[in-house]
Every structure is written in C-alpha cells, then in structure tokens.
Design an enzyme around this catalytic site. Structure first.
Site, PDB file in Angstrom:
ATOM      1  N   ASN A  60      -5.367  -2.194   7.172  1.00 47.37           N
ATOM      2  CA  ASN A  60      -5.516  -0.765   6.972  1.00 47.37           C
ATOM      3  C   ASN A  60      -6.898  -0.336   6.540  1.00 47.37           C
ATOM      4  OD1 ASN A  60      -5.612  -1.721   4.410  1.00 47.37           O
ATOM      5  ND2 ASN A  60      -3.797  -0.647   3.655  1.00 47.37           N
TER       6      ASN A  60
ATOM      7  N   PRO B 111     -12.250  -0.557  -0.047  1.00 46.27           N
ATOM      8  CA  PRO B 111     -12.904  -1.462   0.905  1.00 46.27           C
ATOM      9  C   PRO B 111     -12.083  -2.675   1.300  1.00 46.27           C
ATOM     10  CG  PRO B 111     -13.639  -1.998  -1.296  1.00 46.27           C
ATOM     11  CD  PRO B 111     -12.595  -0.895  -1.439  1.00 46.27           C
ATOM     12  N   CYS B 112     -10.753  -2.614   1.183  1.00 44.28           N
ATOM     13  CA  CYS B 112      -9.945  -3.825   1.285  1.00 44.28           C
ATOM     14  C   CYS B 112     -10.083  -4.571   2.614  1.00 44.28           C
ATOM     15  CB  CYS B 112      -8.476  -3.499   1.022  1.00 44.28           C
ATOM     16  SG  CYS B 112      -7.803  -2.200   2.073  1.00 44.28           S
ATOM     17  N   LYS B 113     -10.329  -3.865   3.711  1.00 41.19           N
ATOM     18  CA  LYS B 113     -10.374  -4.541   5.015  1.00 41.19           C
ATOM     19  C   LYS B 113     -11.710  -4.378   5.729  1.00 41.19           C
ATOM     20  CE  LYS B 113      -6.115  -5.913   4.653  1.00 41.19           C
ATOM     21  NZ  LYS B 113      -5.789  -7.333   4.454  1.00 41.19           N
TER      22      LYS B 113
END
Length: 318
Positions: free
Chosen positions: A107, A237-239
């Site tokens: 996501n 900024p997870c992905k």
C-alpha cells in the site's frame, strides 16, 4: 495519535545502518539521503536544508545543517476531491505490479481503485531541467524517463486538471523531507496555512490528501525535528522502498533494451577489446537509477498523494 506515537518510538529505537543496499532493496543510508538532498537542492534551489538553529532536534547520524529538507509557502489552490477522475483500470494494473511475494497487496505509493475514484495529478516530468553551473547535463540525460516507466507500469498521468478558482480556497504548504530510520527511506511531512497565514487544522490538511490515501498512508504527527510542537500530516513510507526496487528493475530492462537498439542501428565499427570492457562497465552504471536521484523520483510519486499542492510552482521543466 496512537499510530503517531508508535511511529515515533519505532524511529527512535531502530538502529542506523550505513551499509548501502539501494540497488537490491530500494532503501538508502543516511549518507545517501544527504547526497540525494544535495542533488535535489542543486537541481531545484527552492528546496533547501535546515539551518542549524536552537529550535532543531538533532540526530547524530546526520549533519546538524542537514537534518531535513524544506520548501516553504508552496501554493495549493484546489482540494484533492476536485481533481478529475481517471480510469480505475490504470490503478489496478499498478497494484498488480507491486504485489508482495506472499500475494498481499502493498500500500505504499499505491494507486488504488477502491470505493473512491483515483485522482489525476500534477506531473513532475524529469526532462528539460538544467542545474546551475557549467558543463552539466540535463535531467533527461542523467535520469531515466520516469513518465515512460510509469506508463509502462500502467500508471496514467494526465494534465486534465480543473480550472483554478480565484484564490478563494488558496492555501500554502511548507513541505519537509527527513530520513526514516525504521524504513530507511525519505519521509514527507506537510504543514498547511490558509490564505491569511493562519495554520490549518489537521482535518483541513487532510482535504488536500487524495481520498485513496487518507486512511492508508497519511497520519497526523508532530514534526519530529523541531523542539516546539507543530502539527503536520505525514506521508507514511512503509512501501516506498519496494516501489523503488521495482522501478530500478524496470529502468534496467528499459535502458538495456534501448541501448541494444542503438547498438544495432550504429554497428558500423567495433571498438577494441579494452574499450569493450570499459564500455560494458559504464553501461552497467548507466543502466541504473543513482541513489542521489532518489528524491527526484520520490517527489514524482508524492504528487499523487497531494495532487493539489503545486510542487513545481517555481520549477520550470518539471
């Protein structure tokens, strides 16, 4: 606020790594973040590093005068919901292109169809930008054509934006980019003001986040690099690293294909063997995105999250 608190603790507790894994993971080190920030400021002087003042909370793995990047008073004339819809099939193609190995959908930087329609966005085109100074190359010569790559990934980028209203909804944003230790990528924070200069509430700032991202990647947070409490909306900024890794792979394929086509068209004479070896090495370097170009591409995707914020308002050629 719980998510914001957990994020702050995760940033604080995660050890810092200085080993570069950019080409394999899409992540960058603090040193590479500084290089990318220097490159961004050189190409686009509206971006600048922070001043080493008493109001800044310093992290010892970054220089005191390079804790974060900032661009101030960026116009925002329309709310995110007012942008023109585009075909959801484009978003589906991109989502399918960035699935996890276990089949789950990532996501970060995702352009999802969902219940809300996908929005059109400003384009930060990578060509025709010349940095200051002599004997320099244009962005088109030094970076891959990101617009072409996005098109190949099924992401549509349109200029069919609604007419700008007569400043009745005019807002301004201060944009901040810092380094995330927990995800090893840049992280964006936005702080908004109305036309008279009064701070926007978090709810008002969320009006300038694309609907598909409000519940997925946007979080209300205190700016982590100032001692004073300043509310902001952060872009999670997870992905980011996974999407960058996919872009790296696509750049490799696209540029090698173009080089092979050029070689076939210009195969009039062969260089000597020693020249061959050097040319192969140089081609391997040219076939990749450099770590110092990270923030240019990063901002390209941020425009899909904040479509009304005019990131290119003083940057001719974006």
């Amino acid at each position: 606020m719980l998510r914001s608190t957990l994020s702050s603790w995760r940033e604080y507790l995660t050890p810092v790594s200085h080993k570069s894994t950019f080409l394999s993971s899409g992540q960058i080190t603090p040193d590479e973040f500084v290089q990318a920030g220097d490159y961004l400021c050189h190409m686009f002087p509206t971006w600048e590093w922070n001043k080493a003042g008493n109001d800044v909370l310093f992290r010892n793995f970054l220089p005191e005068d390079k804790q974060f990047l900032v661009m101030r008073k960026v116009p925002c004339n329309v709310r995110a919901k007012q942008f023109v819809n585009i075909d959801d099939s484009a978003s589906e193609a991109f989502v399918q292109g960035i699935n996890d190995e276990d089949g789950s959908i990532e996501n970060g930087w995702m352009i999802g169809g969902g219940e809300t329609d996908h929005l059109s966005k400003h384009s930060l085109s990578s060509g025709d930008v010349t940095p200051s100074g002599n004997n320099t190359k244009t962005m088109d010569e030094t970076t891959p054509d990101i617009d072409d790559l996005m098109e190949s990934m099924g992401i549509e980028d349109t200029d069919d934006i609604i007419d700008t209203p007569q400043n009745t909804d005019r807002r301004y944003y201060d944009l901040y980019i810092t380094y995330s230790t927990s995800y090893k990528v840049p992280k964006m924070y936005i702080v908004g003001f109305n036309g008279s200069g009064s701070p926007l509430t978090p709810e008002e700032m969320f009006e300038d986040i694309a609907p598909d991202y409000r519940s997925k990647t946007a979080t209300i947070e205190k700016l982590p690099f100032y001692k004073n409490t300043i509310s902001s909306v952060s872009i999670h900024p997870c992905k980011h690293a996974n999407v960058m890794r996919i872009l790296l792979d696509k750049v490799l394929v696209v540029k090698r294909r173009r080089r092979e086509e050029m070689s076939e068209n210009h195969n009039e004479h062969k260089p000597n063997p020693e020249s061959d070896e050097w040319e192969d090495l140089q081609n391997d370097v040219d076939d990749t995105i450099r770590a110092d170009q990270y923030l240019i591409i990063f901002l390209k995707f941020i425009t899909s999250v904040t479509p009304g914020i005019e990131h290119d308002y003083t940057m001719e050629g974006w």
